[in-house]
Design an enzyme around this catalytic site. Structure first.
Site, PDB file in Angstrom:
ATOM      1  N   ARG A   1       6.228  19.582  -7.360  1.00 57.96           N
ATOM      2  CA  ARG A   1       6.079  18.170  -7.005  1.00 57.96           C
ATOM      3  C   ARG A   1       6.436  17.935  -5.551  1.00 57.96           C
ATOM      4  O   ARG A   1       5.782  17.173  -4.828  1.00 57.96           O
ATOM      5  CB  ARG A   1       6.955  17.319  -7.926  1.00 57.96           C
ATOM      6  CG  ARG A   1       6.468  17.304  -9.355  1.00 57.96           C
ATOM      7  CD  ARG A   1       7.398  16.492 -10.235  1.00 57.96           C
ATOM      8  NE  ARG A   1       7.466  15.113  -9.772  1.00 57.96           N
ATOM      9  CZ  ARG A   1       8.454  14.272 -10.127  1.00 57.96           C
ATOM     10  NH1 ARG A   1       9.441  14.672 -10.898  1.00 57.96           N
ATOM     11  NH2 ARG A   1       8.466  13.031  -9.693  1.00 57.96           N
TER      12      ARG A   1
ATOM     13  N   GLN B   1      11.462   2.995  -7.475  1.00 60.28           N
ATOM     14  CA  GLN B   1      11.702   3.959  -8.558  1.00 60.28           C
ATOM     15  C   GLN B   1      11.210   5.343  -8.138  1.00 60.28           C
ATOM     16  O   GLN B   1      11.442   6.317  -8.832  1.00 60.28           O
ATOM     17  CB  GLN B   1      10.969   3.538  -9.823  1.00 60.28           C
ATOM     18  CG  GLN B   1      11.368   2.171 -10.344  1.00 60.28           C
ATOM     19  CD  GLN B   1      10.450   1.725 -11.464  1.00 60.28           C
ATOM     20  OE1 GLN B   1      10.729   1.934 -12.648  1.00 60.28           O
ATOM     21  NE2 GLN B   1       9.345   1.102 -11.098  1.00 60.28           N
ATOM     22  N   ASN B   2      10.508   5.399  -7.023  1.00 62.96           N
ATOM     23  CA  ASN B   2       9.888   6.649  -6.584  1.00 62.96           C
ATOM     24  C   ASN B   2      10.908   7.572  -5.907  1.00 62.96           C
ATOM     25  O   ASN B   2      11.832   7.097  -5.255  1.00 62.96           O
ATOM     26  CB  ASN B   2       8.733   6.367  -5.616  1.00 62.96           C
ATOM     27  CG  ASN B   2       7.654   5.522  -6.263  1.00 62.96           C
ATOM     28  OD1 ASN B   2       7.571   5.453  -7.494  1.00 62.96           O
ATOM     29  ND2 ASN B   2       6.857   4.846  -5.457  1.00 62.96           N
TER      30      ASN B   2
ATOM     31  N   HIS C   1      16.050   5.893  -8.339  1.00 66.12           N
ATOM     32  CA  HIS C   1      15.974   7.137  -9.108  1.00 66.12           C
ATOM     33  C   HIS C   1      16.198   8.366  -8.253  1.00 66.12           C
ATOM     34  O   HIS C   1      15.879   9.481  -8.664  1.00 66.12           O
ATOM     35  CB  HIS C   1      14.615   7.236  -9.829  1.00 66.12           C
ATOM     36  CG  HIS C   1      14.437   6.182 -10.867  1.00 66.12           C
ATOM     37  ND1 HIS C   1      13.222   5.928 -11.460  1.00 66.12           N
ATOM     38  CD2 HIS C   1      15.292   5.283 -11.395  1.00 66.12           C
ATOM     39  CE1 HIS C   1      13.361   4.938 -12.339  1.00 66.12           C
ATOM     40  NE2 HIS C   1      14.606   4.514 -12.315  1.00 66.12           N
TER      41      HIS C   1
ATOM     42  N   CYS D   1      30.504  18.586  -8.262  1.00 65.14           N
ATOM     43  CA  CYS D   1      31.673  18.736  -7.361  1.00 65.14           C
ATOM     44  C   CYS D   1      31.516  17.862  -6.124  1.00 65.14           C
ATOM     45  O   CYS D   1      32.403  17.811  -5.273  1.00 65.14           O
ATOM     46  CB  CYS D   1      31.840  20.206  -6.971  1.00 65.14           C
ATOM     47  SG  CYS D   1      30.745  20.746  -5.658  1.00 65.14           S
TER      48      CYS D   1
ATOM     49  N   CYS E   1      31.209  25.305  -5.060  1.00 61.38           N
ATOM     50  CA  CYS E   1      31.812  25.755  -6.337  1.00 61.38           C
ATOM     51  C   CYS E   1      30.981  26.825  -7.038  1.00 61.38           C
ATOM     52  O   CYS E   1      31.387  27.340  -8.090  1.00 61.38           O
ATOM     53  CB  CYS E   1      32.010  24.554  -7.273  1.00 61.38           C
ATOM     54  SG  CYS E   1      30.477  23.920  -7.980  1.00 61.38           S
TER      55      CYS E   1
HETATM   56  N1  APR Z   1      -2.332   0.628  -6.865  1.00 60.07           N
HETATM   57  C1  APR Z   1      -1.520  -0.130  -7.655  1.00 60.07           C
HETATM   58  N2  APR Z   1      -1.082   0.263  -8.874  1.00 60.07           N
HETATM   59  C2  APR Z   1      -1.495   1.478  -9.307  1.00 60.07           C
HETATM   60  C3  APR Z   1      -2.338   2.323  -8.552  1.00 60.07           C
HETATM   61  C4  APR Z   1      -2.757   1.840  -7.272  1.00 60.07           C
HETATM   62  N3  APR Z   1      -3.566   2.564  -6.470  1.00 60.07           N
HETATM   63  N4  APR Z   1      -2.574   3.459  -9.268  1.00 60.07           N
HETATM   64  C5  APR Z   1      -1.897   3.325 -10.422  1.00 60.07           C
HETATM   65  N5  APR Z   1      -1.255   2.142 -10.463  1.00 60.07           N
HETATM   66  C6  APR Z   1      -0.386   1.602 -11.503  1.00 60.07           C
HETATM   67  C7  APR Z   1      -0.757   1.999 -12.917  1.00 60.07           C
HETATM   68  O1  APR Z   1      -1.659   1.046 -13.460  1.00 60.07           O
HETATM   69  C8  APR Z   1       0.603   1.956 -13.626  1.00 60.07           C
HETATM   70  O2  APR Z   1       0.817   0.684 -14.239  1.00 60.07           O
HETATM   71  O3  APR Z   1       0.887   2.135 -11.281  1.00 60.07           O
HETATM   72  C9  APR Z   1       1.618   2.143 -12.497  1.00 60.07           C
HETATM   73  C10 APR Z   1       2.377   3.452 -12.586  1.00 60.07           C
HETATM   74  O4  APR Z   1       3.133   3.417 -13.754  1.00 60.07           O
HETATM   75  P1  APR Z   1       3.952   4.706 -14.197  1.00 60.07           P
HETATM   76  O5  APR Z   1       3.099   5.913 -14.101  1.00 60.07           O
HETATM   77  O6  APR Z   1       4.632   4.342 -15.496  1.00 60.07           O
HETATM   78  O7  APR Z   1       5.069   4.898 -13.068  1.00 60.07           O
HETATM   79  P2  APR Z   1       6.372   4.037 -12.890  1.00 60.07           P
HETATM   80  O8  APR Z   1       6.201   2.632 -13.378  1.00 60.07           O
HETATM   81  O9  APR Z   1       6.805   4.200 -11.479  1.00 60.07           O
HETATM   82  O10 APR Z   1       7.431   4.777 -13.831  1.00 60.07           O
HETATM   83  C11 APR Z   1       8.763   4.270 -13.763  1.00 60.07           C
HETATM   84  O11 APR Z   1       9.502   5.929 -15.283  1.00 60.07           O
HETATM   85  O12 APR Z   1       9.157   8.024 -15.935  1.00 60.07           O
HETATM   86  C12 APR Z   1      10.063   7.229 -15.284  1.00 60.07           C
HETATM   87  O13 APR Z   1      11.619   7.724 -13.592  1.00 60.07           O
HETATM   88  C13 APR Z   1      10.247   7.648 -13.862  1.00 60.07           C
HETATM   89  O14 APR Z   1      10.344   6.300 -11.863  1.00 60.07           O
HETATM   90  C14 APR Z   1       9.611   6.540 -13.056  1.00 60.07           C
HETATM   91  C15 APR Z   1       9.727   5.377 -13.998  1.00 60.07           C
END
Ligand code: APR
Length: 254
Positions: free
Chosen positions: A79, A110-111, A128, A140, A158
């Site tokens: 990743r 959240q990214n 996150h 530690c 450690c």
């Molecule tokens: N522009 C806007 N929105 C978009 C785009 C785009 N180009 N592409 C996708 N999306 C939207 C999708 O429709 C979806 O609703 O982004 C959202 C992504 O949702 P997730 O994949 O669930 O990601 P996220 O909401 O960030 O997840 C939250 O969940 O798994 C845990 O810790 C992880 O930080 C993550 C958290």
């Protein structure tokens, strides 16, 4: 409550523009969707290749790392490589521009890709964690930048394994960061939920908290989410297209 106005993204309602023009306190929550146009998979996108046999929920946990540190380390290395090969997109840069015009601006994400800071955003709260850092698995206190390593590296202090400095499923969020996110949410006049499915707590509750405090809530997302019925404006489309147009409409020429 009227259903949220659904607008063709580039035709913003005057009341939204005029409200944002006079807003001095804005809080933003972003999710994986804002990095989608950089070419990074969102969290709910299917995994590909070798990793398609695993679900993120089965890899991003302390139990998975204890069971097979190398597997989890390699997943994050994959990743991180994708993050390093891609870059922030116009949605990230539009938020950098917005921050220049708003006296009290907080970007809660959240990214873990680090793209908001890389694009130039200043006041960023990484709920996150950040994939560019590692920390001691035994707690530690050692935290350091990620360094390429085929094998799982060990803590210089450690000797325990080093792990990605991100929040795994079942783990609590960094306390101070979460407090700051709540404070910004409570104080804001306008709250944006951008590129997130709104499925994971506690991040998913921030928009509702803002709403309860009387803030204007705007959702910018490719698809409707559980939050959509509760927002004032639902701008459905690509954040990389909507955000630059919105920032231009609100702050252009200033
Ligand atoms: N522009 C806007 N929105 C978009 C785009 C785009 N180009 N592409 C996708 N999306 C939207 C999708 O429709 C979806 O609703 O982004 C959202 C992504 O949702 P997730 O994949 O669930 O990601 P996220 O909401 O960030 O997840 C939250 O969940 O798994 C845990 O810790 C992880 O930080 C993550 C958290």
């Amino acid at each position: 409550m009227l259903p949220p106005a659904r607008i063709s993204p580039m035709n913003f309602p005057p009341e939204l523009i005029s409200f944002l023009k006079k807003s001095e306190r804005i809080a933003i929550l972003t999710g994986a969707g804002i990095s989608a146009e950089s070419g990074l998979n969102t969290f709910r996108d299917a995994q590909t290749g070798y990793w398609s046999q695993y679900r993120p929920e089965d890899l991003a946990t302390p139990q998975a790392f204890t069971r097979d540190p190398k597997l989890v380390w390699d997943w994050y290395a994959m990743r991180r490589k994708k993050v390093a090969e891609a870059s922030p997109n116009s949605g990230h840069f539009a938020l950098v521009e917005m921050e220049k015009h708003v006296p009290n601006f907080t970007l809660i994400t959240q990214n873990v890709d680090g793209y908001h800071r890389q694009a130039g955003s200043q006041n960023v709260l990484e709920l996150h964690g950040n994939i560019q850092q590692v920390r001691c698995f035994d707690g530690c206190g050692i935290v350091k930048s990620w360094e390429e390593s085929d094998d799982v590296p060990h803590c210089p202090k450690c000797g325990a394994y080093l792990r990605p400095d991100v929040v795994w499923f079942g783990e609590s969020l960094p306390h101070d960061t979460l407090i700051a996110a709540h404070q910004a949410t409570l104080a804001c006049q306008a709250f944006f939920s951008i590129g997130t499915s709104g499925l994971v707590q506690p991040a998913a509750s921030l928009a509702h908290t803002a709403r309860q405090r009387g803030a204007l809530v705007v959702e910018i997302n490719l698809d409707p989410t559980p939050l959509t019925p509760s927002v004032d404006f639902a701008l459905h489309g690509k954040s990389g297209e909507i955000l630059p147009a919105l920032v231009e409409a609100v702050f252009g020429g200033q």
